[in-house]
Design a protein around this motif. Structure first.
Motif, PDB file in Angstrom:
ATOM      1  N   VAL A   4       9.885  13.841   7.923  1.00  0.00           N
ATOM      2  CA  VAL A   4       9.958  14.778   9.023  1.00  0.00           C
ATOM      3  C   VAL A   4       9.154  15.571   9.469  1.00  0.00           C
ATOM      4  O   VAL A   4       8.568  16.186   8.239  1.00  0.00           O
ATOM      5  CB  VAL A   4      11.405  15.210   9.249  1.00  0.00           C
ATOM      6  N   GLU A   5       8.786  16.204  10.535  1.00  0.00           N
ATOM      7  CA  GLU A   5       7.896  17.244  10.895  1.00  0.00           C
ATOM      8  C   GLU A   5       8.661  18.594  10.953  1.00  0.00           C
ATOM      9  O   GLU A   5       9.653  18.662  11.917  1.00  0.00           O
ATOM     10  CB  GLU A   5       6.947  17.191  11.980  1.00  0.00           C
ATOM     11  N   VAL A   6       8.318  19.602  10.079  1.00  0.00           N
ATOM     12  CA  VAL A   6       9.393  20.818  10.221  1.00  0.00           C
ATOM     13  C   VAL A   6       8.312  21.821  10.047  1.00  0.00           C
ATOM     14  O   VAL A   6       7.425  21.818   9.310  1.00  0.00           O
ATOM     15  CB  VAL A   6      10.520  21.058   9.412  1.00  0.00           C
ATOM     16  N   GLN A   7       8.288  23.044  11.135  1.00  0.00           N
ATOM     17  CA  GLN A   7       7.420  23.989  11.009  1.00  0.00           C
ATOM     18  C   GLN A   7       5.817  23.717  10.706  1.00  0.00           C
ATOM     19  O   GLN A   7       5.023  24.083  10.217  1.00  0.00           O
ATOM     20  CB  GLN A   7       7.535  24.973   9.872  1.00  0.00           C
ATOM     21  N   GLY A   8       5.433  22.400  11.206  1.00  0.00           N
ATOM     22  CA  GLY A   8       4.145  21.953  11.137  1.00  0.00           C
ATOM     23  C   GLY A   8       3.619  21.271  10.045  1.00  0.00           C
ATOM     24  O   GLY A   8       2.521  20.889   9.789  1.00  0.00           O
ATOM     25  N   VAL A   9       4.631  20.950   9.277  1.00  0.00           N
ATOM     26  CA  VAL A   9       4.498  20.085   7.718  1.00  0.00           C
ATOM     27  C   VAL A   9       5.154  19.132   7.855  1.00  0.00           C
ATOM     28  O   VAL A   9       6.151  18.926   8.217  1.00  0.00           O
ATOM     29  CB  VAL A   9       5.058  21.094   6.706  1.00  0.00           C
ATOM     30  N   GLN A  10       4.289  17.966   7.444  1.00  0.00           N
ATOM     31  CA  GLN A  10       5.076  16.572   7.134  1.00  0.00           C
ATOM     32  C   GLN A  10       5.792  16.862   5.735  1.00  0.00           C
ATOM     33  O   GLN A  10       5.111  16.961   4.898  1.00  0.00           O
ATOM     34  CB  GLN A  10       3.953  15.640   7.146  1.00  0.00           C
ATOM     35  N   ALA A  11       7.056  16.781   5.701  1.00  0.00           N
ATOM     36  CA  ALA A  11       8.033  16.957   4.921  1.00  0.00           C
ATOM     37  C   ALA A  11       8.795  15.754   4.252  1.00  0.00           C
ATOM     38  O   ALA A  11       9.424  15.036   5.218  1.00  0.00           O
ATOM     39  CB  ALA A  11       8.856  18.248   5.117  1.00  0.00           C
ATOM     40  N   GLU A  12       8.862  15.657   2.929  1.00  0.00           N
ATOM     41  CA  GLU A  12       9.920  14.546   2.572  1.00  0.00           C
ATOM     42  C   GLU A  12      11.171  15.030   2.698  1.00  0.00           C
ATOM     43  O   GLU A  12      11.254  16.406   2.331  1.00  0.00           O
ATOM     44  CB  GLU A  12       9.680  14.061   1.300  1.00  0.00           C
ATOM     45  N   VAL A  13      12.003  14.290   2.893  1.00  0.00           N
ATOM     46  CA  VAL A  13      13.544  15.014   2.995  1.00  0.00           C
ATOM     47  C   VAL A  13      14.337  14.825   1.774  1.00  0.00           C
ATOM     48  O   VAL A  13      14.372  13.289   1.471  1.00  0.00           O
ATOM     49  CB  VAL A  13      14.262  14.382   4.581  1.00  0.00           C
ATOM     50  N   ALA A  14      14.979  15.591   1.134  1.00  0.00           N
ATOM     51  CA  ALA A  14      15.799  15.209   0.087  1.00  0.00           C
ATOM     52  C   ALA A  14      17.303  15.547   0.641  1.00  0.00           C
ATOM     53  O   ALA A  14      17.614  16.609   0.543  1.00  0.00           O
ATOM     54  CB  ALA A  14      15.424  16.425  -1.192  1.00  0.00           C
ATOM     55  N   ARG A  15      17.849  14.513   0.645  1.00  0.00           N
ATOM     56  CA  ARG A  15      19.418  14.502   1.051  1.00  0.00           C
ATOM     57  C   ARG A  15      20.278  14.344   0.269  1.00  0.00           C
ATOM     58  O   ARG A  15      21.276  15.011   0.204  1.00  0.00           O
ATOM     59  CB  ARG A  15      19.529  13.278   2.272  1.00  0.00           C
TER      60      ARG A  15
END
Length: 96
Positions: A4-15
């Protein structure tokens, strides 16, 4: 893994519980512009990590509530505060 993109960063999500517990342990770094978003998290540690990180603690609406820079490996506890609901971890060596 979901990205996902969050705060301008492409981030892997640890759910999952396992993904949240593992975090960045075992990695040698992150590419510039990449991060790890850990959900349901308001505190972190850096045990067993190989590189320093910046932690961006976010509320439920992805608004920044706290930023902690240059957290070295083996730091026992960093708390984001009561409003923090997730944390975005970034490789601090990539900061401009």
């Amino acid at each position: 893994m979901e990205i996902v993109e969050v705060q301008g960063v492409q981030a892997e999500v640890a759910r999952t519980l396992f993904a949240r517990m593992r975090g960045l342990i075992g990695r040698s770094g992150l590419p510039p512009g990449a991060g790890l978003l850990i959900l349901r998290c308001n505190a972190i540690h850096t045990f067993f990590m190989r590189f320093p990180i910046d932690a961006v603690f976010l509320d439920r609406n992805d608004q920044i509530v706290k930023v902690v820079r240059d957290i070295r490996p083996w730091h026992p506890f960093v708390w984001g505060g009561w409003r923090a609901k997730k944390v975005l971890e970034l490789d601090s060596r990539n900061r401009m």
